[in-house]
Write a protein that holds these residues in place. Structure first.
Motif: not given
Length: 736
Positions: A589-591, A596-601
């Motif tokens: 999902t987009l959510e 996941d993007v926040a955790a990656l950064v």
């Protein structure tokens, strides 16, 4: 004070120990415990000081794919003494440790249990001597222990596989495959010595996996006259067209007088009786070394997480547990039961009761001994008759490594029972067109270690118009029984045939169905033939992309096969040490991607240099690997780069793994046994592989009742139990 867990590796090293250590440290942290590594095994507990070291999350990063054990191991003679054990107890208490996970062999686990039982006595003695305080004694009145077996020999009863065994089999079969090539070129005999002082598991299973001609096991000393019998078997193999002869001997093999059967002794026998100078290869510690296999990584990981749970739940009355696997799922056994059952094997051998020694290893070991005795012959044990019944074998569906071993064992097992065997070429289309030929014992020679499907296969489910021609092929060729081996298309085809038995009398024959699919998307059997090989290919690819990213800050999105089934991406993520796993069962999902993007950064801003996400090819119709890679990179704003890697069809290729060869051997043998029984008794039932059935085959409808036909995967997917394990190990506590 928070609970403190100690973890140690003791005795001989084994590939996969590091996976277990990593799992224990991270699962312990997730459970709110402090975890301490006890370096150099029990010797480190005796020495104390820097040998007992607190472990943090990052301390076990990057160790999953390493062989050996990063916390060290030793065989401690001092631990066998009372003073040595007293000092170990003292150092554990001084560090606040009263929960212990020991990864080792029979001796290490036995000694650990003995210390557990004597703990209260030692505590009282230490208080009396003033070496610990009364308060410390009250805080740690007993020791809770869980054991994981780290032993390449697979010599512990109570678990199907021990940590390191699968990796050792990889080393051995790779060597045997290579040796076979040079032996065939020169028409030579090679004698390969493998480890196994008291247990012949490695010798037996690699003899089957490598297509060896003869083997010697500690549990089954040969009868008098073995020298002539061995030469006879090898001679018949050469007469049947074999150019090479491979003999595998366990290092602990002996004759019935107790005299060692060494590689040199076998070489001398061959020289004296045949005049041939056989070559010797002693693999030695190569079997312990190298990168752990995918199985040893995910199995050790799952067992490590379970061990943490068990020691934290244990109380003063808890019996130490052995944490292992049964049918590829985590299973716990009282440690004393496992140790006593293991030691009975040696007792039986000493008493000369060799059949009991083999049976004590378990029904799986016993069955494989029977299978090997049949496969190692150069001809059927029953001469064919003019009115022999006919069994046909056929692949169906996508290619899976190990299909050739399925066919090889099926053909030889059928011929060995006096049947005529036929191969249907090219899968279901071959059955429709009548492309069928008779096959002999020698036609399947050398197929054990080959990839592909020599008899051919196709992804094809028949339509109604095809059924008449399929029935005509069976009828015109007088086929009395059929063995079908394949994936989803095989299961759909045989289910259709069963539904049409009233319309087509030719379908009223015994039919057995076996799972062969890299997707592992078939019901009632935990590991389809081919799935382990594909998983190893994925993990090897992940190891390589990890190395390619070592010089830069980089994230990888690795896409696996698996279609609508999450086995490959989830197990690949666990064994590859990924941070994220995207599965078809859960979707994307987009959510979720935003989180996941926040955790990656955050990971790269916190000092990470590598990040890995593994996704199944049909995890999402819209958020593909390419889309996710671009999204990850766009939000990094130059902090890191992102690459996507599609593993692709190499997952279907290559030489099958030892696990898949052995899995195929057991399945094909049991299927032919079932068809044989049906033909003898006049039955015509449809059966399929089922790990829940006594003979490993159950009525087809009982098996397919667990099939989710719409999603082309089982209703019960045992590997989804490992999703919480992955979630614990991939994210620090508090991370989304």
């Amino acid at each position: 004070m928070r609970a403190r867990i100690g973890v140690m590796t003791s005795g001989g090293d084994a590939q996969g120990m590091n996976a277990a250590v990593r799992a224990i440290v991270r699962a312990g942290i997730h459970q709110g415990a402090e975890v301490f590594a006890i370096r150099e095994g029990w010797q480190g507990a005796i020495l104390g000081g820097d040998h007992i070291q607190h472990m943090g999350w990052s301390d076990v990063s990057g160790i999953l794919n390493k062989g050996g054990t990063v916390i060290g191991t030793a065989r401690s003679q001092e631990f066998r003494t009372r003073e040595g054990q007293l000092r170990a107890v003292e150092n554990l208490i001084l560090n606040g440790i009263d929960r212990l996970i020991v990864i080792g062999g029979d001796g290490s686990l036995t000694g650990s249990r003995a210390l557990c039982l004597a703990w209260p006595e030692y505590v009282a003695e230490l208080v009396e001597a003033g070496r610990i305080t009364a308060e410390q004694a009250l805080a740690h009145p007993h020791l809770n222990i869980a054991g994981l077996v780290g032993s390449i020999d697979n010599d512990m009863v109570g678990t199907d596989m021990t940590i390191g065994t699968d990796s050792a089999m990889h080393r051995i079969t790779e060597a045997v495959d290579a040796i076979s090539s040079t032996a065939e070129s020169h028409r030579r005999t090679f004698i390969v010595e493998v480890m196994g002082r008291h247990c012949g598991y490695l010798a037996l299973m690699t003899a089957i996996a490598g297509g060896a001609d003869y083997t010697f096991l500690p549990e089954s000393p040969p009868r008098d006259g073995w020298e002539e019998r061995m030469v006879d078997v090898l001679g018949r193999g050469r007469a049947a067209g074999r150019r090479d002869s491979i003999i595998i001997v366990a290092e602990g093999a002996a004759d019935r007088e107790g005299h060692a059967i060494t590689a040199e002794r076998i070489q001398g026998v061959l020289r004296d009786l045949t005049g041939e100078e056989a070559r010797i290869t002693i693999l030695g510690h190569v079997q312990r070394g190298g990168t752990p296999s995918a199985y040893d990584r995910w199995m050790a990981t799952a067992c490590g997480v379970e061990a943490v749970k068990r020691v934290l739940e244990a109380d003063a009355l808890s019996e130490p547990l052995l944490v292992g696997v049964r049918r590829d799922e985590v299973h716990c056994t009282p440690l004393i039961e496992a140790v006593e059952a293991t030691r009975r094997v040696s007792d039986y051998v000493a008493e000369g009761d060799y059949e009991a020694a083999i049976e004590a290893r378990g029904v799986g070991f016993t069955t494989m001994v029977e299978i090997y005795r049949m496969l190692s012959e150069a001809r059927p044990s029953v001469l064919p008759s003019a009115d022999a019944k006919r069994i046909a074998v056929m692949h169906a569906g996508a290619l899976a490594p190990g299909m050739n071993q399925l066919a090889r064992v099926a053909v030889r097992a059928g011929l060995d029972r006096g049947y005529d065997l036929f191969a249907i070429q090219g899968g279901v289309p071959g059955l429709i067109s009548g492309d069928i030929r008779e096959v002999s014992w020698s036609d399947v020679e050398g197929m054990a270690n080959t990839g592909g499907a020599t008899f051919g296969t196709r992804r094809y489910v028949p339509v109604e118009a095809d059924l008449y021609r399929m029935a005509r092929t069976l009828e015109e060729n007088g086929i009395d029984a059929l063995l079908v081996m394949g994936g989803y298309h095989a299961y759909a085809t045989v289910s259709m045939m069963e539904a049409e038995r009233k319309r087509y009398p030719a379908f009223n024959i015994p039919i057995a169905l076996l799972p062969a699919s890299i997707d592992n998307n078939l019901p009632k059997w935990p590991m389809a033939v081919g799935a382990d090989t594909a998983l190893n290919t994925i993990v090897s690819s992940i190891d390589m992309v990890r190395m390619s990213a070592s010089a830069s800050k980089r994230a990888f999105v690795v896409e696996t096969m698996g279609r609508t089934c999450g086995f490959l991406p989830l197990l690949g993520a666990i064994a590859g040490g990924a941070e994220k796993a995207y599965l078809p069962e859960t979707g994307i999902t987009l959510e979720q991607l935003t989180t996941d993007v926040a955790a990656l950064v955050d990971a790269f801003e916190s000092g990470r240099s590598f990040y890995l996400a593994v996704m199944g090819e049909e995890a999402s119709q819209f958020y593909t690997g390419d889309v996710i890679s671009k999204l990850f990179e766009a939000e990094g704003h130059g902090l890191y780069s992102v690459r996507d890697a599609v593993v692709g069809h190499i997952q279907q290729g290559g030489s099958p793994s030892p696990f898949d060869r052995i899995n195929a051997t057991r399945l094909a043998y049991m299927a032919i046994s079932n068809l044989d029984a049906q033909l003898v008794e006049g039955r015509s039932e449809y059966v399929a592989a089922s790990s829940e059935a006594a003979g490993l085959l159950a009525p087809l409808r009982d098996v397919t009742g667990d099939m989710d036909w719409d999603n082309q995967r089982p209703k019960r997917q045992w590997w989804m139990q490992l999703r919480p394990v992955f979630d614990q190990l991939s994210r620090r506590p508090g991370q989304e």
